[in-house]
Design a protein around this motif. Structure first.
Motif, PDB file in Angstrom:
ATOM      1  N   THR A   1       0.818  -1.207   0.000  1.00  0.00           N
ATOM      2  CA  THR A   1       0.000   0.000   0.000  1.00  0.00           C
ATOM      3  C   THR A   1       0.853   1.259   0.000  1.00  0.00           C
TER       4      THR A   1
ATOM      5  N   ASP B   1      -8.532   4.468  -0.487  1.00  0.00           N
ATOM      6  CA  ASP B   1      -9.604   4.799  -1.422  1.00  0.00           C
ATOM      7  C   ASP B   1     -10.768   3.832  -1.278  1.00  0.00           C
TER       8      ASP B   1
ATOM      9  N   ALA C   1     -13.604   4.132  -4.111  1.00  0.00           N
ATOM     10  CA  ALA C   1     -13.563   3.983  -5.567  1.00  0.00           C
ATOM     11  C   ALA C   1     -12.159   4.349  -6.035  1.00  0.00           C
ATOM     12  N   PRO C   2     -11.698   3.816  -7.169  1.00  0.00           N
ATOM     13  CA  PRO C   2     -10.397   4.237  -7.701  1.00  0.00           C
ATOM     14  C   PRO C   2     -10.347   5.756  -7.823  1.00  0.00           C
ATOM     15  N   TRP C   3      -9.281   6.360  -7.348  1.00  0.00           N
ATOM     16  CA  TRP C   3      -9.263   7.805  -7.147  1.00  0.00           C
ATOM     17  C   TRP C   3      -9.460   8.598  -8.429  1.00  0.00           C
ATOM     18  N   GLU C   4      -9.048   8.052  -9.579  1.00  0.00           N
ATOM     19  CA  GLU C   4      -9.193   8.786 -10.842  1.00  0.00           C
ATOM     20  C   GLU C   4     -10.659   8.998 -11.194  1.00  0.00           C
ATOM     21  N   HIS C   5     -11.539   8.127 -10.692  1.00  0.00           N
ATOM     22  CA  HIS C   5     -12.958   8.200 -11.059  1.00  0.00           C
ATOM     23  C   HIS C   5     -13.857   8.415  -9.846  1.00  0.00           C
ATOM     24  N   ALA C   6     -13.286   8.666  -8.708  1.00  0.00           N
ATOM     25  CA  ALA C   6     -14.087   8.771  -7.488  1.00  0.00           C
ATOM     26  C   ALA C   6     -14.954  10.026  -7.509  1.00  0.00           C
TER      27      ALA C   6
ATOM     28  N   ASP D   1      -9.698  -8.913  -3.780  1.00  0.00           N
ATOM     29  CA  ASP D   1      -9.577  -8.889  -5.235  1.00  0.00           C
ATOM     30  C   ASP D   1     -10.228 -10.078  -5.915  1.00  0.00           C
TER      31      ASP D   1
ATOM     32  N   PRO E   1     -14.295  -2.672  -6.066  1.00  0.00           N
ATOM     33  CA  PRO E   1     -13.099  -1.898  -6.426  1.00  0.00           C
ATOM     34  C   PRO E   1     -11.845  -2.481  -5.797  1.00  0.00           C
ATOM     35  N   ARG E   2     -10.765  -2.486  -6.545  1.00  0.00           N
ATOM     36  CA  ARG E   2      -9.496  -2.989  -6.001  1.00  0.00           C
ATOM     37  C   ARG E   2      -8.813  -1.879  -5.204  1.00  0.00           C
ATOM     38  N   THR E   3      -9.438  -1.555  -4.092  1.00  0.00           N
ATOM     39  CA  THR E   3      -8.958  -0.494  -3.214  1.00  0.00           C
ATOM     40  C   THR E   3      -8.997  -1.010  -1.783  1.00  0.00           C
TER      41      THR E   3
END
Length: 395
Positions: free
Chosen positions: A39, A44, A46-51, A369, A375-377
């Motif tokens: 880590t 996160d 949701a994946p941060w780019e799309h959160a 996963d 989400p893979r967070t």
């Protein structure tokens, strides 16, 4: 309920925590934390780019976050954290040592100028200061001379080794005095340093109190201190759980689960949670090999298939082979899909489809996963663990 949990990372440990609170008798099979140890310190959902700008986390996830004690997750706002490459990005939460730039709009943030390999305070300050988010918040970044290293060899030490120095109270006091001296020369509201603020746990708050100014890290590299602190906290989270080290052979019958480690006798359970990571981290495999896959699967992908399912191993973290009570047919995967398992729906958030009718096995649940649609967070893994245990408890 006697519950076997396969996997000792974040999802597996969270499942153990939820299950023990629900009254289950838990055995955790742990061959290593896997991706949980990698880590960065950003937390996160949701994946941060799309959160989205606002994300609510569930009550069960909130309870585990509070019990774990290594993360800071504010219900009202996102954190803004810095990478060592000069990116300022949002996160639902953060490791307690990571600096949250967004908590103080308009802050003057010093970047510690330390003669470390791979650390360039001048370039980092310029890059972070040019980020659109920094401009919106009115945050400014500038390099500050700080004496941090005491021996020449520390310039090349791995981040984890340097971070461990602050676990020593005398070294922490020494660094605090140097930060206070630097602040008398250059005024700043917070000091950004590399991932050096403690290995066993975050020392950021202690250092801030001693120095008289907020101090925080950038995100950690893969295998850095944030991962080490998380793994330490995960082990402390479920101290009373029976933990067995080693790779597990799992056999699923119609009414019970058998788990064997090495040459030991089989242990029998009522239910099982799979939490061994996904294809990206080596926790799943295609099996048997299919020549229709372009180039064939990677050599490490091997295992045994159910009539309509898969099993896999997790080299180097865990190895899991499902032993079937039925004949094992061949499987065919499409060569064009990124994740054949998800494409055919074998894995999903409620369980692992094993039968010809793809009905979930009632006493096997999936977390982390493995879980389809999750989400893979970090917070996604925790949420999937809570749901996996709830499914088994009510099933």
């Amino acid at each position: 309920m006697r519950l076997a949990i396969i996997g000792g990372g974040l999802a597996g440990t969270a499942a153990a925590w939820f299950a023990t609170r629900a009254g289950a008798e838990v055995t955790l099979f742990d061959a290593g934390a896997g991706a949980s140890a990698w880590t960065s310190g950003a937390v996160d959902l949701a994946p941060w780019e799309h959160a989205p700008a606002t994300e609510r986390i569930g009550a069960r996830v909130r309870e585990l976050v509070d019990a774990l004690g290594v993360w800071r997750v504010d219900e009202r706002r996102r954190a803004w954290v810095c990478t060592s490459a000069g990116v300022l990005r949002p996160a639902r939460g953060r490791d307690a040592a990571v600096l949250d730039v967004g908590v103080r709009p308009g802050a003057r943030i010093g970047v510690a100028r330390v003669a470390r390999d791979g650390w360039d305070a001048d370039a980092l300050a310029a890059s972070l200061g040019a980020e659109p988010a920094a401009r919106r918040m009115g945050a400014s970044f500038f390099p500050v001379d700080v004496e941090w290293l005491r021996a020449s060899g520390e310039a090349t030490w791995p981040p984890g080794d340097l971070a461990a120095l602050l676990d020593d109270p005398s070294r922490l006091s020494w660094c605090a005095a140097r930060i206070a001296a630097a602040r008398r020369v250059a005024d700043f509201d917070a000091l950004l340093v590399g991932p050096w603020l403690g290995a066993s746990r975050s020392r950021a708050d202690e250092l801030a109190r001693a120095a008289g100014v907020e101090v925080g890290e950038t995100l950690s590299p893969v295998g850095g201190p944030a991962g080490e602190r998380l793994v330490t906290a995960l082990h402390a989270l479920v101290p009373g759980v029976d933990r067995i080290a080693g790779r597990a052979l799992v056999s699923v019958g119609s009414r019970r689960i058998e788990v064997v480690v090495a040459d030991e006798r089989a242990r029998v359970f009522d239910a099982c949670v799979l939490a061994t990571g996904g294809l990206a981290s080596g926790g799943l495999a295609y099996a048997p090999p299919d020549p229709t896959i372009v180039g064939g699967p990677p050599p490490r992908f091997r295992g045994v298939a159910w009539p309509d399912g898969v099993v896999a191993h997790g080299e180097p973290w865990e190895a899991h082979v499902w032993a079937s009570e039925a004949p094992i047919p061949s499987l065919r995967w499409g060569a064009s899909c990124a994740s054949p398992l998800e494409r055919v729906g074998l894995l999903h958030e409620d369980g692992l489809a094993l039968g010809q009718d793809r009905a979930p096995c009632p006493h096997v649940a999936v977390a982390g996963d493995h879980a389809f649609g999750v989400p893979r967070t970090a917070l996604g893994a925790v949420d999937s663990a809570a749901r996996a245990v709830a499914r088994l408890s009510t099933g």
